[in-house]
Write a protein that holds these residues in place. Structure first.
Motif, mmCIF file in Angstrom:
data_model
loop_
_atom_site.group_PDB
_atom_site.id
_atom_site.type_symbol
_atom_site.label_atom_id
_atom_site.label_comp_id
_atom_site.label_asym_id
_atom_site.label_seq_id
_atom_site.Cartn_x
_atom_site.Cartn_y
_atom_site.Cartn_z
ATOM 1 N N LEU A 4 0.855 -1.184 0.000
ATOM 2 C CA LEU A 4 0.000 0.000 0.000
ATOM 3 C C LEU A 4 0.892 1.237 0.000
ATOM 4 N N VAL A 5 0.608 2.158 -0.893
ATOM 5 C CA VAL A 5 1.420 3.366 -1.010
ATOM 6 C C VAL A 5 0.502 4.581 -0.937
ATOM 7 N N GLU A 6 0.733 5.409 0.101
ATOM 8 C CA GLU A 6 -0.068 6.616 0.287
ATOM 9 C C GLU A 6 0.600 7.813 -0.386
ATOM 10 N N SER A 7 -0.225 8.788 -0.708
ATOM 11 C CA SER A 7 0.277 10.059 -1.224
ATOM 12 C C SER A 7 -0.743 11.138 -0.908
ATOM 13 N N GLY A 8 -0.299 12.389 -1.020
ATOM 14 C CA GLY A 8 -1.233 13.496 -0.878
ATOM 15 C C GLY A 8 -1.133 14.272 0.416
ATOM 16 N N GLY A 9 -0.281 13.842 1.333
ATOM 17 C CA GLY A 9 -0.140 14.597 2.570
ATOM 18 C C GLY A 9 0.574 15.921 2.335
ATOM 19 N N GLY A 10 0.619 16.728 3.382
ATOM 20 C CA GLY A 10 1.299 18.003 3.260
ATOM 21 C C GLY A 10 0.921 18.944 4.375
ATOM 22 N N LEU A 11 1.292 20.206 4.175
ATOM 23 C CA LEU A 11 1.011 21.267 5.140
ATOM 24 C C LEU A 11 -0.136 22.115 4.617
ATOM 25 N N VAL A 12 -1.116 22.359 5.463
ATOM 26 C CA VAL A 12 -2.271 23.151 5.066
ATOM 27 C C VAL A 12 -2.724 23.997 6.246
ATOM 28 N N GLN A 13 -3.317 25.131 5.964
ATOM 29 C CA GLN A 13 -3.843 25.976 7.022
ATOM 30 C C GLN A 13 -5.180 25.441 7.531
ATOM 31 N N ALA A 14 -5.485 25.761 8.756
ATOM 32 C CA ALA A 14 -6.775 25.376 9.317
ATOM 33 C C ALA A 14 -7.907 25.872 8.419
ATOM 34 N N GLY A 15 -8.881 25.001 8.213
ATOM 35 C CA GLY A 15 -9.985 25.314 7.321
ATOM 36 C C GLY A 15 -9.778 24.847 5.895
ATOM 37 N N GLY A 16 -8.561 24.434 5.598
ATOM 38 C CA GLY A 16 -8.236 23.994 4.248
ATOM 39 C C GLY A 16 -8.592 22.545 4.012
ATOM 40 N N SER A 17 -8.217 22.052 2.832
ATOM 41 C CA SER A 17 -8.553 20.688 2.408
ATOM 42 C C SER A 17 -7.327 19.978 1.865
ATOM 43 N N LEU A 18 -7.343 18.664 1.998
ATOM 44 C CA LEU A 18 -6.352 17.792 1.387
ATOM 45 C C LEU A 18 -7.055 16.514 0.961
ATOM 46 N N LYS A 19 -6.509 15.877 -0.065
ATOM 47 C CA LYS A 19 -7.028 14.577 -0.479
ATOM 48 C C LYS A 19 -5.887 13.572 -0.468
ATOM 49 N N LEU A 20 -6.047 12.531 0.332
ATOM 50 C CA LEU A 20 -5.069 11.457 0.390
ATOM 51 C C LEU A 20 -5.472 10.333 -0.557
#
Length: 126
Positions: A4-20
């Protein structure tokens, strides 16, 4: 061996969005691999690993109370990918996020092993 290989993490400000994203394959092969049930866990510093969201072979989902209404788990039709859409992120969502394939039936074969990805860091700044 399931990989299993994850991707999509990172640094984001509160209220923002990310997709893993998490891609499933067999070790030593370039071919993708279908997994009926998968999930996302996270582990913050000094805390135990906890379930964030999961989807079973029938497509039913479950979520930790802390992320309900903000996170959405989804699959591709071939069940080789699992995604975690994270909206309205909070600093307390900061953690390493892990993709998981729990013990389950693969066709007619029961596999009792838990498979984990290497993790992807999500950091939410205030």
């Amino acid at each position: 061996q399931v990989q299993l290989v994850e991707s999509g993490g990172g640094l984001v400000q509160a209220g923002g969005s990310l997709k893993l994203s998490c891609a499933a394959s067999v070790s030593g092969s370039t071919s993708s691999f279908s997994i009926p049930a998968m999930g996302w866990y996270r582990q913050a510093p000094g805390k135990q690993r906890e379930l964030v969201a999961a989807v079973n072979s029938g497509g039913s989902t479950k979520y930790a109370d802390s992320v309900k209404g903000r996170f959405t788990i989804s699959r591709d039709n071939a069940k080789t990918m699992v995604y975690l859409q994270m909206n309205s992120l909070k600093p307390e969502d900061t953690a390493v996020y892990y993709c998981n394939a729990p013990p389950q039936l693969y066709g007619s074969t029961m596999v009792f092993e838990d498979f984990w990805g290497q993790g992807t860091q999500v950091t939410v700044s205030s």
